[in-house]
Design a protein around this motif. Structure first.
Motif, PDB file in Angstrom:
ATOM      1  N   LEU A  34       0.924  -1.169   0.285  1.00  0.00           N
ATOM      2  CA  LEU A  34      -0.096  -0.090  -0.040  1.00  0.00           C
ATOM      3  C   LEU A  34       0.472   1.120   0.436  1.00  0.00           C
ATOM      4  O   LEU A  34       1.511   0.812   0.272  1.00  0.00           O
ATOM      5  N   MET A  35       1.035   2.089  -1.025  1.00  0.00           N
ATOM      6  CA  MET A  35       1.428   3.397  -0.683  1.00  0.00           C
ATOM      7  C   MET A  35       0.083   4.073  -0.657  1.00  0.00           C
ATOM      8  O   MET A  35      -0.505   4.425  -1.227  1.00  0.00           O
ATOM      9  N   THR A  36       0.382   6.124   0.135  1.00  0.00           N
ATOM     10  CA  THR A  36       0.224   6.804   0.279  1.00  0.00           C
ATOM     11  C   THR A  36       0.506   8.187   0.818  1.00  0.00           C
ATOM     12  O   THR A  36       2.000   8.266   1.232  1.00  0.00           O
ATOM     13  N   CYS A  37      -0.518   9.454   0.674  1.00  0.00           N
ATOM     14  CA  CYS A  37       0.875  10.193   1.005  1.00  0.00           C
ATOM     15  C   CYS A  37      -0.264  11.397   1.012  1.00  0.00           C
ATOM     16  O   CYS A  37      -1.298  11.671   0.674  1.00  0.00           O
ATOM     17  N   ASP A  38       0.421  12.506   1.930  1.00  0.00           N
ATOM     18  CA  ASP A  38      -0.584  13.723   2.269  1.00  0.00           C
ATOM     19  C   ASP A  38       0.622  14.951   2.286  1.00  0.00           C
ATOM     20  O   ASP A  38       1.341  14.867   3.548  1.00  0.00           O
ATOM     21  N   MET A  39      -0.196  15.875   2.128  1.00  0.00           N
ATOM     22  CA  MET A  39       0.346  16.857   1.915  1.00  0.00           C
ATOM     23  C   MET A  39      -0.518  18.129   3.155  1.00  0.00           C
ATOM     24  O   MET A  39      -1.650  18.106   2.654  1.00  0.00           O
ATOM     25  N   ILE A  40       0.386  18.283   4.517  1.00  0.00           N
ATOM     26  CA  ILE A  40      -0.530  19.477   5.052  1.00  0.00           C
ATOM     27  C   ILE A  40       0.032  20.750   4.879  1.00  0.00           C
ATOM     28  O   ILE A  40       2.094  20.591   5.175  1.00  0.00           O
ATOM     29  N   VAL A  41       0.046  22.136   4.858  1.00  0.00           N
ATOM     30  CA  VAL A  41       0.089  22.690   4.670  1.00  0.00           C
ATOM     31  C   VAL A  41      -0.572  24.184   6.093  1.00  0.00           C
ATOM     32  O   VAL A  41      -1.131  23.677   5.654  1.00  0.00           O
ATOM     33  N   GLU A  42       1.004  24.925   6.599  1.00  0.00           N
ATOM     34  CA  GLU A  42       0.212  25.419   7.063  1.00  0.00           C
ATOM     35  C   GLU A  42      -0.872  26.927   6.929  1.00  0.00           C
ATOM     36  O   GLU A  42      -0.681  27.329   5.303  1.00  0.00           O
TER      37      GLU A  42
ATOM     38  N   ALA B 233       0.810  14.767  11.035  1.00  0.00           N
ATOM     39  CA  ALA B 233       1.293  14.525   9.236  1.00  0.00           C
ATOM     40  C   ALA B 233       1.272  13.087   9.388  1.00  0.00           C
ATOM     41  O   ALA B 233       0.956  12.847   8.125  1.00  0.00           O
ATOM     42  N   LEU B 234       1.329  11.997  10.398  1.00  0.00           N
ATOM     43  CA  LEU B 234       1.937  10.963   9.895  1.00  0.00           C
ATOM     44  C   LEU B 234       0.625  10.397   9.894  1.00  0.00           C
ATOM     45  O   LEU B 234      -0.439   9.255   9.835  1.00  0.00           O
ATOM     46  N   ALA B 235      -0.136  11.295  11.228  1.00  0.00           N
ATOM     47  CA  ALA B 235      -1.658   9.991  11.456  1.00  0.00           C
ATOM     48  C   ALA B 235      -2.782  10.317  10.545  1.00  0.00           C
ATOM     49  O   ALA B 235      -3.249   8.909   9.696  1.00  0.00           O
ATOM     50  N   VAL B 236      -2.626  11.362   9.361  1.00  0.00           N
ATOM     51  CA  VAL B 236      -3.827  11.229   7.858  1.00  0.00           C
ATOM     52  C   VAL B 236      -2.780  10.504   7.431  1.00  0.00           C
ATOM     53  O   VAL B 236      -4.232   9.372   6.840  1.00  0.00           O
ATOM     54  N   SER B 237      -1.582  10.089   7.058  1.00  0.00           N
ATOM     55  CA  SER B 237      -1.746   8.755   6.228  1.00  0.00           C
ATOM     56  C   SER B 237      -1.340   7.469   7.417  1.00  0.00           C
ATOM     57  O   SER B 237      -2.276   6.703   6.190  1.00  0.00           O
TER      58      SER B 237
ATOM     59  N   HIS C 292       4.514   0.610   7.910  1.00  0.00           N
ATOM     60  CA  HIS C 292       5.523   0.038   7.762  1.00  0.00           C
ATOM     61  C   HIS C 292       7.014   1.781   7.425  1.00  0.00           C
ATOM     62  O   HIS C 292       7.324   1.388   8.666  1.00  0.00           O
ATOM     63  N   TYR C 293       6.771   1.766   6.417  1.00  0.00           N
ATOM     64  CA  TYR C 293       8.075   2.957   6.525  1.00  0.00           C
ATOM     65  C   TYR C 293       7.779   4.355   5.888  1.00  0.00           C
ATOM     66  O   TYR C 293       6.674   4.361   4.658  1.00  0.00           O
ATOM     67  N   ALA C 294       8.061   5.164   6.033  1.00  0.00           N
ATOM     68  CA  ALA C 294       7.647   7.025   6.107  1.00  0.00           C
ATOM     69  C   ALA C 294       8.724   7.508   5.626  1.00  0.00           C
ATOM     70  O   ALA C 294       9.946   6.829   6.012  1.00  0.00           O
TER      71      ALA C 294
ATOM     72  N   LEU D 225       3.367   6.896   3.205  1.00  0.00           N
ATOM     73  CA  LEU D 225       3.418   6.136   3.890  1.00  0.00           C
ATOM     74  C   LEU D 225       3.513   4.668   3.286  1.00  0.00           C
ATOM     75  O   LEU D 225       2.128   4.997   2.111  1.00  0.00           O
ATOM     76  N   TYR D 226       4.018   4.100   3.340  1.00  0.00           N
ATOM     77  CA  TYR D 226       4.392   2.423   2.484  1.00  0.00           C
ATOM     78  C   TYR D 226       3.659   1.454   3.684  1.00  0.00           C
ATOM     79  O   TYR D 226       4.812   1.531   5.071  1.00  0.00           O
ATOM     80  N   GLY D 227       2.751   0.563   3.095  1.00  0.00           N
ATOM     81  CA  GLY D 227       2.653  -0.532   3.794  1.00  0.00           C
ATOM     82  C   GLY D 227       2.123  -1.443   3.338  1.00  0.00           C
ATOM     83  O   GLY D 227       2.431  -1.626   2.128  1.00  0.00           O
TER      84      GLY D 227
END
Lengths: 298, 298
Positions: free
Chosen positions: B45-53, B70-74, B86-88, B138-140
């Motif tokens: 599984l692969m996912t990414c999320d961008m968070i911006v001020e 930043a981590l929790a959303v992914s 697994h890996y970020a 994030l890779y899972g």
């Protein structure tokens, strides 16, 4: 204390402390890619690069070239580890007023390069942002025995580069060829002791190899290939964004590399004992210290 | 034509055209994660999320909470597919004047959550940027038979959620628990037909399931759990960033889920024929149309 006070590499050293990893992580923060042993015959490679308007490209740059660069810089990281790229995730931050055509062109540039190197764009994220920001993460693999890291340079190794340096700001930083074919040829045919891709300048990136390998070097100024756009040896050594590979091999492999005619690899010097530091010999045979300076974000 | 004219989902549809993929890509753009068959017993599984001020968190927010988010959303995206993280990789864009302590705290928040869920932070990138921007990929992995996507909802399924909705802007969007334990319990014990994590609002994210599954729904207003901070049913349905899971299961699994006491899962309605569209029945038994509105970046 601000980021600009400790600098980019100071910041990376700090961040490293927080990076708890498990035993499957062969290499974490501190090389061109993270290297993971997932239990398969090949290692998994992971890398990401963020490019930002006004930093990595100018406002008004052709979006197709921006999209191309977003992928190319990560392809270059995979090449530096001797691997093959497979899957990309693309996070895009952009202002609401961005023309749709900009995004279309950006993806067109990225997709063309993806097709060329067999990369699937599998997902991503979109966010509002004050300036155009692209973060691309790329997932690849490398045969275990073909993995090349920064830390394997040995005294007596010959240092090679895959192309010319300097003046990349004139265009090469957007149009460069990621050296995946060269990398595959090298790892398929020779034992490559260390490799890095040159994003921050020849001197600085070579120093990353030497520092990781606990070694010094002697370069020959007249052997360093300069791009047409280069303004001179300083430009070639320090300006960055050339995206050529720098690698080191033992003497026998070096002979083989110089004998082949399929690719152009340029020897520029050799790896020395650590106490030598980084030295460069100029056109008149005078030796001097080579400062490991180059591009730094902070 | 500008991004704001075609909207976030219009933009995603456009981008999808450029996403050439190979046969190993089980699911590309259009779900919570990309799903890849790498030939192993589990999917990647692969996912990414961008968070911006200024978009995902306010200027001046505690950096530890920003890093955590930043981590929790992914993590929430991995949970939505029934997988394990697994890996970020972490890309960080920040102004040169940023205090070093901000980066330290940011990583502290991220690393604490990473440890809690067994995630290794294996690499990243740092760039100068006009505002604080974090893109985390994030890779899972997920056991093949446990993969859950958005498109499997079937008429008659019961729709469940993992927690309460509304008012997340008051703090939950920074402190929420990614529902990995709930997800693992569900896929280990039941056949889950469809699942999504709720980032853009209950109504809108449920619509993503229904659209992908070609189905309608009937919700019961009084059954939708509201957070203490919720300002009412509109807030609960439309405001977003609750990061609860929405999932659907067949009737028998629904009985099993309601009989267990280990986790709290709340039934909120059922999946209907596509011609029903999205309907909601209010406290007085009156039915009405449920608009799939919610948070959109553009």
């Amino acid at each position: 204390m601000k980021i600009e006070d400790i600098g980019e590499f100071g910041l990376i050293r700090r961040i490293k402390k927080f990076a708890v990893t498990d035993p499957s992580v062969i290499k974490g923060i501190g090389d061109d890619c993270a290297v993971i042993d997932t239990g398969s015959h090949a290692y998994t490679l992971m890398t990401c690069d963020m490019i930002v308007e006004g930093v990595d490209f100018e406002r008004g740059e052709r979006p197709q070239r921006i999209g191309r660069k977003a992928l190319a810089v990560s392809l270059s990281d995979i090449a530096a580890c001797g691997g093959l790229p497979h899957y990309a995730l693309v996070s895009l931050g952009l202002p609401a007023k961005t023309p749709v055509a900009v995004v279309d062109e950006l993806y067109r540039g990225m997709a063309a390069l993806a097709r060329e190197y067999g990369v699937s764009i599998v997902g991503g994220d979109i966010s509002k942002a004050p300036t155009l920001t692209i973060d691309l993460s790329l997932y690849g693999s490398v045969e275990k025995h073909q993995l090349v890291l920064r830390d394997g340079a040995r005294e007596g190794d010959i240092i090679f580069v895959t192309g010319s340096f300097g003046g990349s700001i004139k265009g090469k930083h957007l149009t460069f060829t990621p050296r995946l074919k060269e990398s595959a040829f090298l790892v398929n045919n020779f034992k490559v002791n260390s490799m890095i891709d040159c994003s921050d300048g020849l001197a600085q990136d070579l120093q990353h190899i030497l520092e990781a390998s606990n070694a010094g070097c002697i370069l020959f100024e007249h052997m360093i290939p300069q791009s047409k756009a280069s303004k001179g040896i300083e430009d070639a050594l320090f300006s960055g964004e050339d995206f050529e590979l720098i690698f080191t091999v033992g003497q026998e492999a070096a002979r083989g590399i110089m004998a082949q005619t399929q690719f152009e690899f340029y020897p520029i010097g050799s790896v020395a004992a650590p106490r030598s530091g980084m030295r460069i010999i100029d056109d008149k045979g005078r030796g001097g210290r080579l400062e490991p300076k180059g591009f730094r974000h902070f």
